[in-house]
Every structure is written in structure tokens, then in C-alpha cells.
Enzyme design. Structure first.
Site, mmCIF file in Angstrom:
data_model
loop_
_atom_site.group_PDB
_atom_site.id
_atom_site.type_symbol
_atom_site.label_atom_id
_atom_site.label_comp_id
_atom_site.label_asym_id
_atom_site.label_seq_id
_atom_site.Cartn_x
_atom_site.Cartn_y
_atom_site.Cartn_z
ATOM 1 N N CYS A 174 -15.314 -17.470 12.943
ATOM 2 C CA CYS A 174 -15.141 -16.050 12.596
ATOM 3 C C CYS A 174 -14.579 -15.989 11.174
ATOM 4 C CB CYS A 174 -14.255 -15.342 13.615
ATOM 5 S SG CYS A 174 -12.594 -16.034 13.705
ATOM 6 N N GLY A 213 0.801 -1.223 0.000
ATOM 7 C CA GLY A 213 0.000 0.000 0.000
ATOM 8 C C GLY A 213 0.829 1.266 0.000
ATOM 9 N N CYS A 228 -4.172 -4.194 9.063
ATOM 10 C CA CYS A 228 -5.141 -3.746 8.066
ATOM 11 C C CYS A 228 -5.996 -4.912 7.584
ATOM 12 C CB CYS A 228 -4.436 -3.096 6.884
ATOM 13 S SG CYS A 228 -3.737 -1.491 7.298
ATOM 14 N N LEU A 265 -5.542 -5.180 -4.464
ATOM 15 C CA LEU A 265 -5.678 -4.268 -5.605
ATOM 16 C C LEU A 265 -6.394 -2.963 -5.280
ATOM 17 C CD1 LEU A 265 -6.509 -6.864 -8.403
ATOM 18 C CD2 LEU A 265 -4.290 -5.864 -7.840
ATOM 19 N N ASP A 314 4.259 -3.410 7.081
ATOM 20 C CA ASP A 314 2.918 -3.440 7.658
ATOM 21 C C ASP A 314 2.882 -4.207 8.971
ATOM 22 O OD1 ASP A 314 3.382 -5.970 6.820
ATOM 23 O OD2 ASP A 314 1.570 -6.198 5.625
#
Ligand code: ZN
Length: 476
Positions: free
Chosen positions: A434, A139, A286, A169, A228
Site C-alpha cells: 500500500c 496547518g 490527514c 506546503l 493533529d
């Protein structure tokens, strides 16, 4: 007789490879005059022809910029330390004549840069000479690498080991749909070469680790941290501090971003700001918490901007400043950062003097916090057919439930589970699920604490259900 002048790596060839030179006290101007008389080749690299310091060379006395003191009239006394810091610390601070020439095609391509006084021909040649390494081509690395390549940064190092996934994407604009399943490095190299064939790409097909970080980062002028996860952030920070490299930092989460430049030689480092990582699981990634696709576009562009300013030696960089951006409110806040004298890395008494085990430091790799019996997706499918009494509890959030669900499941978000236990029959078999199998394990803890005994968790969550049992359930 005891003023120490630290000599940065690129200037050492001109002082017989010394990393420091002891000299006498006096003003900075006198010290530099003595130094450049003794080492005449150094003069062209430090001084303009008129004897003034070149504008990409900064001088610090005991970590204070002489521009904040009395300039080159600043006096140094016994025990003081002088640091000479080219704007690209650790990199080339070549004399103008040593910068690469630009071809006619390049002159045309960069014409809107060339007419900016702050860039000009010299700045553009400086960009061409520069070497920037990006940690990650995701990102943040996407917009950053695109803008750095477009701007004419001569060499871009790319460190990544991942493949392009469809979920990348919406924000990782370096990669296209056709590249899904391909290596990110291949995809990035092809796109960047198409954008600017003058850029040289050095690809490192690896995860950055304590074993390879110093080796990889050593040959670059600026490091751009687009990672990240916390272990990599601390690793990049520590390696940069040890190598004396500036780190153009950015991070994103949901609608919020941060940016700064960490440069331990002249300012605070990431550890001065965050001495320790948060405990694992406290700050979601994220992948767990989501991120607005355009947000890394903004933060990654700030990182590219700061990188270019560091290379040009122009403007005020984010060294010593932390930018907090809130995209929903549209606010930019700026915090002053100070070098922490007790920083374990760059403080007065450092305890971190070599790269460590960052997974362990961040509390990862340890035993998972929650344990419990699991059932895999294929077994669960069979059991559901054979046992209509089996209760399937979906502990995800309503937004996720709207995207996809397993037939027959009941939605009870994890946060509401404690107050809704009365809806469950303790005599029945219960399976929690979950998205990927982490929260459902936490749900088991809640159920076990409340006295439920016949409870299991779906390993791999609804993601595994989709890939192993029912592909008509969309993945996300
Ligand atoms: Zn520090």
C-alpha cells in the site's frame, strides 16, 4: 459565614496570595464591596472608577454568569461559590495604567484596529500585553500565528519539534519552499518576525508531553490547539482545565472542520464533548485521509479570531458552542455544548486530577492490530527479478494508483479484496503493498482468513520502494 470567593492567579498578589476568601452572604455588589474595602488594592483591578465591574472581569455564581442572573444584584447564600474570572483567565488582567504603551510605529501599524471601538487604544495595548501559546505550527498554527502576529499579540509561544516537509506546503502557509528540511520553529520565527518585528517569540523545541505541558502552558493567557492527533488534544485539554486557561480549539479532516473554545472554569471542556478518543485507526489522520489545503486556513483563522476576542473580552466567544464547517456543502452548523456533570475532568466528581499517559489513553503504543510476515523493498526488488511468478497486489485506492505504481503490480483496493479473491492463485507467492505498509498488513489478514498461506506485506509500502529502490516512482 460560608460564601467562598475564588480568586484567580493574577489577582492573588492583591489579596495576600490567597486563592479563596470566605465571606458572608448578600448580593454580589455587597460581597465585592466588602472584599475591596478589605483589600483596597484589589479595587482598581476589579472596578472602574465609577464602581462598576470592569468589562473584562466576569463573575460567576456556582458556574453561572451573573449576567444571566440578576447581575450584581444576584444574591449569594451559604454554600455558594463565587468565581472572579478576568477575560484572560490565568493571565494578566492589568489595570489600564499597567498596559504597555504603543510606539509611533505601532500606532501606525495598528491604525485600522485603533479606530474600531471594540479594539481601540486600550484593546491594542491589551493585545500587546497578551501571551498566546500555539501547539503546533502546521496547518492550523500557520494562519493562526500569522494573524495573531499581524494583530499585535505581544508574545507568541510556539511548540513544535517537526521539520518542514514538502507535503506540508499546500496548507502550512507559514513555511516556504526554501524552508523544506529546516526546523518548523526556525522557519516560523523568521516569517513571524518579518511580518511583525514587535512580536516576541518564545520557541519550545519539543513535543508537548505530560511532563512538560503544565510548565509550558502555565505562563500563557490563551492556548491555541493546532495539534493533529488525539493524545495531544486530550493533553492540551486536560492541562488547560487544570491551569484554568481557555483553549481555542480547531480540527480539520478532508473537507470538514470543527472549532470551539474550551474553558473548563466557565464552560465545557473537550472531554465534556468527547469523553473518550475513537479507537486507533478508526479516524484516519490527514496524512492518510487527505485535507483540502485552504480548510485549515479557515478553521485556524477562526481560532485566531476567538483568541483575540478572549484577549479583548469582547463579543460572544465559542465557549459552550461547537462550530461544524462543511466546505463542500458550504454550511456552518452550530451545536450547543453543555458542561457534563459527569465529565471525568471538569465534572462534579473528577477522576482525572493529574496529567496521564495520553498515548495509552488513546490506545496507541499498544501492540499493532495486525501482524504478519513482511519483506523490505530491496529484498522485494531482488525477488521480483528472480521469481517471475511472484504476485504483487496493490491494495491502495484508484486515485493513489494514478499517482504512482510499481511495475507489474495488480490493483485490488483493500475494500474490494474479499470479493476478488477468486482472481488470485493460492499456489503462488503473494506480496501485498500500500502507501506506507499499514493497509497491506490488513490485506494479509483477509488473505490468511481465506486460506492463503504464502503471503507477505511490503514493509513501508510504495514510499519505501521509492526511497530505497526506484526514485522515479513519485512520493506523495
Ligand atoms: Zn469537561
Amino acid at each position: 459565614m460560608s460564601v467562598l470567593v475564588h480568586i484567580p492567579t493574577p489577582l492573588r498578589p492583591f489579596v495576600e496570595d490567597q486563592d479563596g476568601i470566605v465571606t458572608e452572604h448578600g448580593t454580589i455588589a455587597e460581597v465585592l464591596e466588602r472584599l475591596t474595602n478589605e483589600y483596597t488594592k484589589l479595587r482598581a483591578h476589579l472596578m472602574q472608577p465609577d464602581g462598576r465591574l470592569r468589562n473584562f472581569v466576569n463573575v460567576y455564581v456556582n458556574d453561572r454568569d451573573i449576567r444571566d442572573l440578576d447581575g450584581d444584584e444576584t444574591r449569594v447564600v451559604d454554600g455558594d461559590e463565587i468565581s472572579i474570572v478576568p477575560s484572560i483567565a490565568g493571565g494578566a488582567a492589568p489595570a489600564d495604567t499597567a498596559l504597555p504603551e504603543l510606539s509611533h510605529e505601532e500606532l501606525l501599524r495598528y491604525s485600522r484596529h485603533l479606530i474600531l471601538p471594540e479594539v481601540g487604544l486600550e484593546g491594542q495595548r491589551r493585545l500587546k500585553a497578551a501571551r498566546v501559546v500555539l501547539i503546533g505550527t502546521g496547518g492550523l498554527g500557520s494562519p493562526a500565528s500569522l494573524y495573531l502576529a499581524a494583530a499585535g499579540v505581544g508574545t507568541l509561544g510556539l511548540v513544535d519539534f517537526d521539520v518542514v516537509d514538502a507535503t506540508n506546503l499546500h496548507r502550512q502557509i507559514l513555511h516556504g519552499t526554501a524552508a523544506v528540511g529546516d526546523s518548523k520553529l526556525d522557519s516560523a520565527e523568521a516569517r513571524l518576525k518579518d511580518l511583525n518585528p514587535h512580536v516576541h517569540i518564545e520557541a519550545f523545541d519539543t513535543r508537548l508531553t505530560s511532563e512538560n505541558a503544565l510548565e509550558i502552558l502555565r505562563d500563557f493567557d490563551v492556548v491555541l490547539d493546532g495539534s493533529d492527533n488525539f493524545p495531544t488534544r486530550y493533553l492540551v485539554n486536560d492541562a488547560c482545565a487544570m491551569l484554568g486557561k481557555p483553549n481555542a480549539y480547531g480540527s480539520i479532516f478532508r473537507f470538514e472542520g470543527q472549532a470551539s473554545v474550551f474553558h473548563a472554569r466557565v464552560g465545557p471542556c473537550y472531554r465534556c464533548l468527547f469523553r473518550e478518543p475513537p479507537p486507533p485507526g478508526l479516524v484516519p489522520s490527514c496524512a492518510e485521509g487527505g485535507v483540502l489545503g485552504v480548510l485549515p486556513g479557515i478553521i485556524g483563522s477562526i481560532q485566531a479570531l476567538e483568541t483575540i476576542k478572549l484577549i479583548l473580552g469582547k463579543g460572544s466567544t465559542l465557549i459552550g458552542r461547537l462550530i461544524l464547517f462543511d466546505a463542500l456543502k458550504f454550511t456552518f452548523r452550530e451545536l450547543k455544548l453543555h458542561k457534563d456533570p459527569d465529565c471525568p475532568l471538569c465534572g462534579e466528581h473528577p477522576t482525572v486530577t493529574e496529567l496521564i499517559d495520553y498515548e495509552a489513553f488513546c490506545g496507541l503504543g499498544a501492540e499493532p492490530a495486525y501482524h504478519g510476515p513482511e519483506v523490505n523493498a530491496t529484498e522485494l526488488a531482488t525477488e521480483l527479478k528472480e521469481n517471475p511468478e511472484l504476485v504483487l497486489i496493490d491494495v491502495r485506492e484508484p486515485l493513489e494508483w494514478e499517482i504512482c505504481r510499481i511495475d507489474g503490480a495488480t490493483l485490488i483496493p483493500l475494500g474490494h479484496l474479499p470479493e476478488r479473491l477468486n482472481e488470485l492463485n493460492g499456489h503462488k507467492e503473494i506480496v501485498t503493498h500500500c502507501h506506507k505498509g499499514v493497509r497491506s498488513m490488513q490485506a494479509l489478514e483477509v488473505l490468511k482468513a481465506a486460506g492463503f498461506t504464502r503471503v507477505r506485506s511490503l514493509a513501508g509500502g510504495i514510499e519505501a520502494w521509492s526511497t530505497e529502490v526506484d526514485p522515479s516512482v513519485p512520493r506523495y
